[in-house]
Design a protein around this motif. Structure first.
Motif, PDB file in Angstrom:
ATOM      1  N   PRO A   1      17.822  48.108  -7.619  1.00 33.92           N
ATOM      2  CA  PRO A   1      17.498  46.988  -8.432  1.00 33.92           C
ATOM      3  C   PRO A   1      18.035  46.670  -9.640  1.00 33.92           C
ATOM      4  O   PRO A   1      18.193  45.480 -10.144  1.00 33.92           O
ATOM      5  CB  PRO A   1      15.981  47.056  -8.366  1.00 33.92           C
ATOM      6  N   LEU A   2      18.211  47.495 -10.515  1.00 31.28           N
ATOM      7  CA  LEU A   2      18.740  47.223 -11.820  1.00 31.28           C
ATOM      8  C   LEU A   2      20.373  46.695 -11.825  1.00 31.28           C
ATOM      9  O   LEU A   2      20.913  46.265 -13.088  1.00 31.28           O
ATOM     10  CB  LEU A   2      18.435  48.393 -12.829  1.00 31.28           C
ATOM     11  N   ARG A   3      20.930  46.881 -10.837  1.00 30.18           N
ATOM     12  CA  ARG A   3      22.295  46.436 -10.744  1.00 30.18           C
ATOM     13  C   ARG A   3      22.315  44.969 -11.180  1.00 30.18           C
ATOM     14  O   ARG A   3      21.359  44.111 -10.661  1.00 30.18           O
ATOM     15  CB  ARG A   3      22.976  46.566  -9.496  1.00 30.18           C
ATOM     16  N   LYS A   4      23.336  44.342 -11.887  1.00 34.83           N
ATOM     17  CA  LYS A   4      23.416  42.926 -12.050  1.00 34.83           C
ATOM     18  C   LYS A   4      23.484  41.708 -11.014  1.00 34.83           C
ATOM     19  O   LYS A   4      23.214  40.945 -11.087  1.00 34.83           O
ATOM     20  CB  LYS A   4      24.437  42.828 -13.030  1.00 34.83           C
TER      21      LYS A   4
ATOM     22  N   GLU B   1      27.972  52.592 -16.817  1.00 33.10           N
ATOM     23  CA  GLU B   1      28.045  53.640 -17.864  1.00 33.10           C
ATOM     24  C   GLU B   1      26.906  54.615 -17.861  1.00 33.10           C
ATOM     25  O   GLU B   1      25.829  53.992 -17.409  1.00 33.10           O
ATOM     26  CB  GLU B   1      28.061  52.702 -19.345  1.00 33.10           C
TER      27      GLU B   1
ATOM     28  N   CYS C   1      20.427  57.444 -19.009  1.00 31.75           N
ATOM     29  CA  CYS C   1      20.005  56.112 -18.198  1.00 31.75           C
ATOM     30  C   CYS C   1      21.364  55.694 -18.116  1.00 31.75           C
ATOM     31  O   CYS C   1      22.268  56.031 -18.227  1.00 31.75           O
ATOM     32  CB  CYS C   1      19.323  55.179 -19.059  1.00 31.75           C
ATOM     33  N   GLY C   2      21.369  54.401 -17.124  1.00 30.82           N
ATOM     34  CA  GLY C   2      22.572  53.896 -16.631  1.00 30.82           C
ATOM     35  C   GLY C   2      22.539  52.459 -17.185  1.00 30.82           C
ATOM     36  O   GLY C   2      21.464  51.837 -17.647  1.00 30.82           O
ATOM     37  N   VAL C   3      23.717  51.863 -17.197  1.00 25.95           N
ATOM     38  CA  VAL C   3      23.896  50.445 -17.550  1.00 25.95           C
ATOM     39  C   VAL C   3      24.663  49.786 -16.773  1.00 25.95           C
ATOM     40  O   VAL C   3      26.007  50.459 -16.314  1.00 25.95           O
ATOM     41  CB  VAL C   3      24.386  50.272 -19.075  1.00 25.95           C
ATOM     42  N   ASP C   4      24.680  48.755 -16.394  1.00 28.73           N
ATOM     43  CA  ASP C   4      25.665  47.934 -15.369  1.00 28.73           C
ATOM     44  C   ASP C   4      26.182  46.779 -16.198  1.00 28.73           C
ATOM     45  O   ASP C   4      25.622  45.699 -16.794  1.00 28.73           O
ATOM     46  CB  ASP C   4      24.729  47.297 -14.228  1.00 28.73           C
TER      47      ASP C   4
ATOM     48  N   LEU D   1      17.911  53.143  -9.507  1.00 26.14           N
ATOM     49  CA  LEU D   1      18.050  51.777  -9.889  1.00 26.14           C
ATOM     50  C   LEU D   1      19.590  51.421 -10.128  1.00 26.14           C
ATOM     51  O   LEU D   1      19.844  50.134 -10.111  1.00 26.14           O
ATOM     52  CB  LEU D   1      17.517  51.707 -11.335  1.00 26.14           C
ATOM     53  N   TYR D   2      20.560  52.528 -10.070  1.00 25.29           N
ATOM     54  CA  TYR D   2      22.125  51.751 -10.445  1.00 25.29           C
ATOM     55  C   TYR D   2      22.704  52.298  -9.008  1.00 25.29           C
ATOM     56  O   TYR D   2      23.963  51.851  -9.091  1.00 25.29           O
ATOM     57  CB  TYR D   2      22.353  52.561 -11.719  1.00 25.29           C
TER      58      TYR D   2
ATOM     59  N   TYR E   1      22.168  42.295  -8.198  1.00 20.40           N
ATOM     60  CA  TYR E   1      20.798  42.267  -7.495  1.00 20.40           C
ATOM     61  C   TYR E   1      19.838  41.307  -7.865  1.00 20.40           C
ATOM     62  O   TYR E   1      19.482  41.244  -9.082  1.00 20.40           O
ATOM     63  CB  TYR E   1      19.986  43.843  -7.479  1.00 20.40           C
TER      64      TYR E   1
ATOM     65  N   ARG F   1      17.638  61.253 -11.432  1.00 21.61           N
ATOM     66  CA  ARG F   1      16.972  60.394  -9.955  1.00 21.61           C
ATOM     67  C   ARG F   1      16.845  58.933 -10.418  1.00 21.61           C
ATOM     68  O   ARG F   1      16.995  58.270  -9.521  1.00 21.61           O
ATOM     69  CB  ARG F   1      15.722  61.081  -9.641  1.00 21.61           C
ATOM     70  N   GLU F   2      16.112  58.556 -11.603  1.00 24.74           N
ATOM     71  CA  GLU F   2      15.903  57.244 -11.815  1.00 24.74           C
ATOM     72  C   GLU F   2      17.271  56.417 -11.895  1.00 24.74           C
ATOM     73  O   GLU F   2      17.388  55.361 -11.377  1.00 24.74           O
ATOM     74  CB  GLU F   2      15.278  56.928 -13.268  1.00 24.74           C
TER      75      GLU F   2
END
Lengths: 168, 442
Positions: A147-150, A76, A54-57, A123-124, A152, A118-119
């Motif tokens: 959308p999951l970027r901070k 990350e 998964c990603g983290v912003d 999302l990031y 956004y 892909r997810e």
């Protein structure tokens, strides 16, 4: 057969040292350049399943504390590898800069990362170089933004309260 | 054919044909359609193009998202030749509501209410994994009674989820009596949940710090009546389906996955176990008190639809065993951690103490702060490894909450499972993967 109790970095004979976080889990910080090599070495050392990616912003925590030698970047990619044989997990954290959000894909090592990458892209907006189907997965194909970027916005539905001025 | 025969010498020299299971998982994944992406644009009018259509043309059709046997809004694009599936690709996202983004806007107290809506067939597992992650960051110990209540409730939830799977699987394979029976049995467990948590689904019962309420008076009798009824019913279903020729024909040898491919595809849960890998997080990496209870990990041999059915059927029996041990070993004591930081004061104190009222108000409005850190916890949900990756930044809301949804990952193994089968078998295969779309799309 690997010795039980050894850290994943020792098992795979890596130059990186893993740190045991406050939560008692093994974390390995790798650079983008060494990412594929480390993942390959870990797979050969018995970490045969990629449990999660998964990603983290970290937009709001660009100066977060990281082990020495690791430059904090905005994104990350966090990869959880699992060894079914010695019942151990290891977490890879890869720093990905905002200016060039590209990491190589893990698909050739772990085909099971197809959906997860892909997810993370969807999302990031982090691109996975070499991914065989690099498209959006959860959002519609023509969606703008990630959308999951901070940065956004969450968005909200306007609520009509009693006695508030109406739309007309 | 043995490998010796495959390598037999012919007039053109040695034929080094590899056996199927020697193919590299990546090559197999590419061949079987993981990167397959049929065009989604509007169809061309056949009159506009000048092509000859031979008899060996393939056809791309969509199964779903409104197809009743896709268990929700799953759409599968399939490339067919006649009735044989050549390649396929699950297309998801129709139920995406941004629950991970929502999770970042809610406090840790509200978080369980959010995650419980993801996998709506096993809500308590979702709450459990979120709570375990938050507790790992908070470094709080929960009392033994809370641990055992959590185990009791999640195992009951596993039974209800598997029973519902039996029901929908029966419906997909035209055994409507199984559907009625399955829903009947599930109702029994849901009424116990309603009695304990107040709701049939989306309980918000397991929270960081323990559980929301103690078990109701007379819970032993309710639970015992459930686990005395279910095994008998399971024997009935066993008798009704396992030996039934139609059911066997539709499930045996259909949708086979090898253990190597299942691991490469990151499949977990009954799919992995049916292919012969004894991997159950309850046994392999025990959480809660699973080290203290006696149960068996059910493993299949072939990895076909029938094995996945058999694994789930027998897991119901194993869960009944665990529930029985929970009832016998349930310790007395507190049902939530007495940590002033995370636990609201008892209801009776609020009436007599101003501080207790403020404390209560503070916890339910502002929540509690969690020290910075990141953690990944995983539990065995009825569908596989359910993980929660939580990043805390010291505020009262998670900075990042990622749920590793087992159905989302397991859906990747659909293309290899469907490949080469008939389109009628696709229904059985999709059902055997047991996707819950709420969890897939989140």
């Amino acid at each position: 057969m690997a010795a039980v109790g050894a850290s994943a970095a020792e098992l795979a004979g890596l130059s990186e040292t893993s740190s045991i976080g406050a939560s008692g889990q093994e974390v390995l910080h790798v650079t983008r350049e060494r990412y594929l090599e480390v993942a390959g070495a870990l797979r050969d050392a018995g970490f045969e399943m990629c449990a999660d990616l998964c990603g983290v912003d970290y937009l709001r925590h660009l100066d977060r504390p990281l082990p020495e030698g690791v430059t904090p970047e905005r994104f990350e990619i966090v990869v959880n590898l699992l060894s079914l044989e010695i019942h151990q997990r290891v977490r890879l954290r890869v720093q990905v800069p905002d200016s060039d959000p590209v990491v190589p894909t893990l698909f050739n090592l772990y085909p099971g990362t197809e959906n997860m990458e892909r997810e993370a892209f969807d999302l990031y907006g982090v691109c996975f170089e070499g991914h065989p189907d690099h498209t959006r997965i959860l959002m519609p194909d023509d969606w703008e933004g990630h959308p999951l970027r901070k940065d956004y916005s969450v968005g909200r539905v306007p609520v009509q309260f009693k006695q508030a001025p109406g739309p007309r | 054919m043995t490998s010796e025969e495959l390598k037999a010498e012919t007039s053109e020299g040695l034929q080094e044909l590899q056996e199927r299971d020697e193919t590299d998982p990546v090559a197999l994944a590419i061949e079987e359609g993981s990167p397959f992406r049929p065009p989604e644009g509007p169809m061309l009018d056949l009159g506009d193009i000048d092509v000859e259509f031979g008899e060996d043309e393939t056809m791309i059709i969509n199964m779903g998202p409104q197809h009743p046997s896709t268990h929700g809004v799953l759409r599968i694009m399939m490339e067919l030749e006649g009735e044989t599936v050549l390649r396929s690709k699950p297309v998801i996202g129709y139920l995406h509501t941004g629950m991970e983004k929502t999770g970042e806007e809610l406090t840790y107290v509200q978080g369980a209410t959010n995650v419980t809506r993801m996998d709506y067939l096993s809500p308590l597992h979702n709450e459990l994994v979120f709570s375990l992650a938050a507790e790992a960051l908070l470094h709080i110990e929960i009392p033994p009674r809370a641990t055992w209540i959590r185990m009791l409730m999640t195992e009951l939830n596993r039974i209800s989820s598997h029973v519902l799977w039996m029901a929908t699987n029966g419906m997909d394979l035209a055994s409507t009596s199984m559907m009625i029976y399955g829903f009947r049995d599930r109702e029994m467990i849901l009424s116990f949940f309603e009695k304990t948590t107040g709701l049939r689904m989306n309980h918000d019962y397991i929270r960081p710090g323990g559980v929301a309420a103690d078990l109701p008076d007379g819970w032993e009798d309710d639970v015992m009546s459930i686990i005395e009824t279910i095994p008998g019913r399971v024997d009935e279903y066993d008798e009704m389906l396992t030996g039934q020729p139609i059911f066997k024909h539709r499930t045996e040898g259909v949708g086979i996955i090898s253990p190597e491919l299942a691991i490469a595809m990151s499949a977990t849960g009954p799919i992995l176990r049916a292919s012969g890998v004894a991997w159950d997080l309850r046994r392999a990496m025990p959480y809660l008190a699973y080290g203290d209870v006696d149960f068996d990990v059910i493993v299949g041999t072939v990895g076909d639809v029938f094995d996945r059915y058999a694994v789930r059927l027998n897991e119901i029996r194993e869960s009944c065993k665990i529930v029985r041990q929970c009832v016998e070993k349930m310790p007395l004591g507190d049902y939530r951690a007495q940590d002033k930081k995370v636990t609201p004061p008892p209801r009776a104190r609020i009436d007599e103490s101003m501080e207790a009222l403020i404390h209560h108000f503070k916890i339910f409005t502002r929540g509690f702060e969690v020290p910075p850190g990141e953690v990944y916890t995983a539990i065995e949900s009825p569908r596989g490894e359910l993980g929660c990756y939580l990043v805390a930044d010291g505020s009262n809301k998670p900075y990042r909450m990622h749920i590793r949804a087992p159905s989302f990952v397991n859906l990747q193994s659909l293309p290899p499972l469907l490949r080469g089968g008939l389109i009628a078998d696709a229904v059985a295969v999709i059902s055997s993967v047991d996707p819950v779309m709420g969890e897939v799309d989140r």
